[in-house]
Design a protein around this motif. Structure first.
Motif, PDB file in Angstrom:
ATOM      1  N   CYS A  28      -3.991 -13.069  -6.210  1.00  0.00           N
ATOM      2  CA  CYS A  28      -2.646 -12.734  -6.685  1.00  0.00           C
ATOM      3  C   CYS A  28      -1.826 -12.002  -5.631  1.00  0.00           C
ATOM      4  O   CYS A  28      -0.709 -11.561  -5.930  1.00  0.00           O
ATOM      5  N   ASP A  29      -2.355 -11.842  -4.426  1.00  0.00           N
ATOM      6  CA  ASP A  29      -1.633 -11.175  -3.340  1.00  0.00           C
ATOM      7  C   ASP A  29      -0.700 -12.202  -2.701  1.00  0.00           C
ATOM      8  O   ASP A  29      -1.082 -12.941  -1.788  1.00  0.00           O
ATOM      9  N   LEU A  30       0.538 -12.274  -3.196  1.00  0.00           N
ATOM     10  CA  LEU A  30       1.490 -13.290  -2.752  1.00  0.00           C
ATOM     11  C   LEU A  30       2.520 -12.745  -1.770  1.00  0.00           C
ATOM     12  O   LEU A  30       3.012 -13.488  -0.927  1.00  0.00           O
ATOM     13  N   LEU A  31       2.875 -11.474  -1.884  1.00  0.00           N
ATOM     14  CA  LEU A  31       3.881 -10.878  -1.006  1.00  0.00           C
ATOM     15  C   LEU A  31       3.216 -10.264   0.216  1.00  0.00           C
ATOM     16  O   LEU A  31       2.177  -9.609   0.109  1.00  0.00           O
ATOM     17  N   VAL A  32       3.820 -10.493   1.374  1.00  0.00           N
ATOM     18  CA  VAL A  32       3.277  -9.979   2.626  1.00  0.00           C
ATOM     19  C   VAL A  32       3.720  -8.536   2.814  1.00  0.00           C
ATOM     20  O   VAL A  32       4.919  -8.224   2.727  1.00  0.00           O
ATOM     21  N   PRO A  43      -4.441  -5.139  -1.439  1.00  0.00           N
ATOM     22  CA  PRO A  43      -4.703  -3.981  -0.563  1.00  0.00           C
ATOM     23  C   PRO A  43      -3.434  -3.234  -0.184  1.00  0.00           C
ATOM     24  O   PRO A  43      -3.512  -2.105   0.304  1.00  0.00           O
ATOM     25  N   ASP A  44      -2.259  -3.833  -0.401  1.00  0.00           N
ATOM     26  CA  ASP A  44      -1.003  -3.155  -0.073  1.00  0.00           C
ATOM     27  C   ASP A  44      -0.579  -2.168  -1.152  1.00  0.00           C
ATOM     28  O   ASP A  44       0.407  -1.435  -0.949  1.00  0.00           O
ATOM     29  N   CYS A  45      -1.258  -2.158  -2.307  1.00  0.00           N
ATOM     30  CA  CYS A  45      -0.882  -1.262  -3.405  1.00  0.00           C
ATOM     31  C   CYS A  45      -1.556   0.101  -3.221  1.00  0.00           C
ATOM     32  O   CYS A  45      -2.728   0.185  -2.838  1.00  0.00           O
ATOM     33  N   SER A  46      -0.808   1.145  -3.518  1.00  0.00           N
ATOM     34  CA  SER A  46      -1.308   2.511  -3.425  1.00  0.00           C
ATOM     35  C   SER A  46      -1.654   3.030  -4.812  1.00  0.00           C
ATOM     36  O   SER A  46      -1.461   2.355  -5.830  1.00  0.00           O
ATOM     37  N   ALA A  47      -2.164   4.243  -4.860  1.00  0.00           N
ATOM     38  CA  ALA A  47      -2.500   4.863  -6.140  1.00  0.00           C
ATOM     39  C   ALA A  47      -1.263   5.048  -7.015  1.00  0.00           C
ATOM     40  O   ALA A  47      -1.339   4.931  -8.239  1.00  0.00           O
ATOM     41  N   GLU A  48      -0.115   5.311  -6.377  1.00  0.00           N
ATOM     42  CA  GLU A  48       1.125   5.429  -7.153  1.00  0.00           C
ATOM     43  C   GLU A  48       1.506   4.100  -7.781  1.00  0.00           C
ATOM     44  O   GLU A  48       2.013   4.054  -8.908  1.00  0.00           O
ATOM     45  N   ASP A  49       1.278   2.988  -7.025  1.00  0.00           N
ATOM     46  CA  ASP A  49       1.576   1.665  -7.580  1.00  0.00           C
ATOM     47  C   ASP A  49       0.664   1.344  -8.755  1.00  0.00           C
ATOM     48  O   ASP A  49       1.101   0.795  -9.770  1.00  0.00           O
ATOM     49  N   PHE A  50      -0.628   1.666  -8.621  1.00  0.00           N
ATOM     50  CA  PHE A  50      -1.568   1.378  -9.710  1.00  0.00           C
ATOM     51  C   PHE A  50      -1.208   2.148 -10.976  1.00  0.00           C
ATOM     52  O   PHE A  50      -1.456   1.676 -12.089  1.00  0.00           O
ATOM     53  N   TYR A 528       7.341 -14.627   6.284  1.00  0.00           N
ATOM     54  CA  TYR A 528       7.905 -14.625   7.631  1.00  0.00           C
ATOM     55  C   TYR A 528       6.833 -14.847   8.684  1.00  0.00           C
ATOM     56  O   TYR A 528       7.136 -15.241   9.804  1.00  0.00           O
ATOM     57  N   LYS A 529       5.568 -14.618   8.322  1.00  0.00           N
ATOM     58  CA  LYS A 529       4.495 -14.826   9.295  1.00  0.00           C
ATOM     59  C   LYS A 529       4.316 -16.307   9.616  1.00  0.00           C
ATOM     60  O   LYS A 529       3.732 -16.667  10.619  1.00  0.00           O
TER      61      LYS A 529
END
Length: 547
Positions: A28-32, A43-50, A528-529
């Motif tokens: 489900c990791d679609l956004l870079v 892996p781009d999500c932090s504890a605040e995001d969770f 963009y990659k």
């Protein structure tokens, strides 16, 4: 040497190390370089995001679903923590299917190899190798005791995920079903939250009916279901006895265990049907299990019988309401709806209560149901469910006379179009629960007036003539398996100005209801990659005369 040969055989027999680390997989990791909403493995999500997530869109990540045993990454949310936090576990998942891959240790299958062409020199060798009914490239490389050495721990079954086999103390909860032919196979496990209904044929013999396990009630209730800290016993909910002519009688007491036995050349108390009912919490923990039996008699001439099996799941403290998908909506199933109870946001049973009308007992969004007479006054109360993905239109005709009063007529037409209790919210997913506030979308109600030119304002009135519902939905989640999610619902009431009719005159006005589904999903765009970079130096006057 013997030591070298034994070491080589040990390496072949043991399962190879997994090629893929499931802890690093995230479908489900679609956004870079951005956090995807409700993607607990991003892996781009932090504890605040969770702490802002409402659920985990992908709760279980595995490498290859065809493997018999493998590592699985399980993600969940601890909503009781303040703030909510993500929970990650790495467990050993066992595949109950009989058609599974024990180990991917056949290296030649990992790449395409040109087949060996038979010649006069190698024909006998190929015939000896592949000429039999079965053949294997490495027949001694499978260790059948690998799963027995690493059994799943009991705490791994405390909370079940959707589709996970319901485990018991000895194996899995059996739901017999036909596999290849119509004959019953007892190796089919029941999947959590998967409502199933199966029928199959079982071979019987009246002389040996008391020794056939599948004909006994004990075969279906003697194993306890594994839960978090205790085991859930399967209780007998009801027992129905069916005679040879098909007449059924409900026994007054279900506490008595009736076992099959031979009586007057008949096998009585044989199990003809089992209906499991599982009660679970909102966190996926099974707390109660019951079974309803249908027992019958088998004549001496019968060589086989047909058995029926069914299983259903209900969340505790909720009424059983049919789902319209899990999680996303399924095309053709009703759109689920509800309203806020009185007193909200003060303490109530649920933030959203399902509709409890006799004409809408399943909490569905409905529109006017067309009748053969096309009479609006006769069609009052007749409703048709709105089916997801289906554009619908219905209507009726209203005969207006000069004796009709404006306000009662307008209220009657409004009840015909909207029903007696029009819902305030629509479930965004097909399996949205009433207590999940963020899973419900409010219905926006608009009113449009079509002005006509009356002779005088005092001799005219406004009456509703049409109801248009627009449902906007989008594809949510992974691109591999997108789920339909409703994001906006708009109900538009169109009114017209009705002029006062002369005495003795009549007028017929058409009344219509319509539903339109609009897909607002944006097409997938490459990150963009993916764009190539060109490392060149442009001339200084390349953009002249622009700066």
């Amino acid at each position: 040497p013997a030591d070298t040969r034994d070491a080589a055989q040990a390496r072949v027999r043991s399962a190879p190390a997994p090629v893929t680390d499931v802890a690093r997989l995230c479908v489900c990791d679609l956004l870079v370089a951005q956090c995807d909403t409700n993607c607990c493995c991003d892996p781009d999500c932090s504890a605040e995001d969770f702490s802002l997530f409402t659920t985990c869109s992908v709760p279980v990540v595995i490498g290859d679903s065809q493997l018999c045993s493998q590592k699985a990454a399980v993600y969940s949310l601890d909503v009781e923590a303040n703030p909510p936090e993500r929970i990650f576990k790495l467990i050993d998942q066992v595949n109950p299917s009989i058609f599974c891959i024990h180990a991917t240790n056949y290296k030649q299958a990992l790449y395409l190899k040109s087949p060996e062409i038979p010649t006069a020199k190698n024909f006998d060798q190929l015939l000896e190798k592949f000429g039999g009914a079965t053949f294997s490239a490495e027949p001694d490389s499978w260790n059948l005791d690998t799963d027995a050495q690493n059994p799943p721990e009991a705490n791994e079954t405390s909370r079940y995920e959707y589709g996970a086999p319901v485990q018991t103390e000895d194996a899995f909860l059996r739901l017999p079903s036909p596999v290849v032919s119509s004959w019953c196979s007892d190796a089919n496990p029941a999947g959590f939250l998967v409502n199933q209904a199966t029928k199959c044929i079982r071979s019987v013999s009246v002389e040996k009916c008391d020794s056939i396990q599948a004909l006994s009630m004990l075969f279906y209730i003697n194993s306890s279901i594994l839960a978090s800290v205790f085991q859930v016993n399967i209780t007998v909910q009801s027992v129905v006895v069916q005679s040879l002519n098909g007449m059924r009688t409900l026994l007054s007491s279900s506490e008595v265990l009736r076992l099959p036995m031979v009586l007057d050349e008949l096998c009585i108390n044989a199990v003809l049907g089992v209906n499991y009912h599982i009660t679970h919490t909102d966190t996926g923990e099974i707390i109660e299990a019951a079974a309803a039996f249908v027992l019958g008699a088998i004549s001496r001439e019968a060589l086989s019988i047909e058995q029926s099996f069914e299983i259903s799941f209900t969340q505790e403290n909720t009424q059983p309401v049919p789902l319209s998908g899990n999680p996303g909506y399924v095309v053709g199933l009703p759109v689920r709806a509800g309203f806020q109870p009185q007193g909200y946001p003060f303490p109530a049973a649920f933030p959203f209560a399902p509709l409890a009308l006799s004409s809408n007992k399943h909490s569905q969004l409905t529109i006017l149901h067309s009748t053969s007479t096309q009479d609006c006054l006769a069609a009052q109360g007749a409703r048709a469910p709105v089916l997801f993905g289906y554009n619908m239109i219905s209507g009726c005709k209203l005969r207006i006379t000069a004796a009709m009063k404006c306000q009662p007529l307008a209220q009657t037409l409004l009840d015909v179009l909207k029903g007696q209790s029009f819902p305030e919210y629509v479930a965004s997913f097909g399996n949205s629960q009433a207590q999940d506030v963020l899973d419900w979308v409010p219905i926006t109600q608009l009113h449009i007036s079509e002005q006509m030119i009356p002779h005088s304002l005092q001799s005219s009135c406004q009456i509703p003539v049409s109801l248009g519902i627009e449902v906007k939905w989008t594809k949510y989640g992974s691109l591999v398996n997108p789920q339909a999610r409703i994001v906006n619902v708009t109900a538009t009431i169109t009114s017209t100005t009705l002029k006062q009719l002369p005495s003795g005159r009549e007028r017929i006005i058409p009344i219509t209801s319509s539903v339109v589904f609009t897909d607002i999903s944006s097409p997938a765009e490459p990150s963009y990659k993916a764009w190539p970079t060109i490392n060149i130096k442009l001339p200084f006057d390349f953009f002249y005369p622009f700066v």
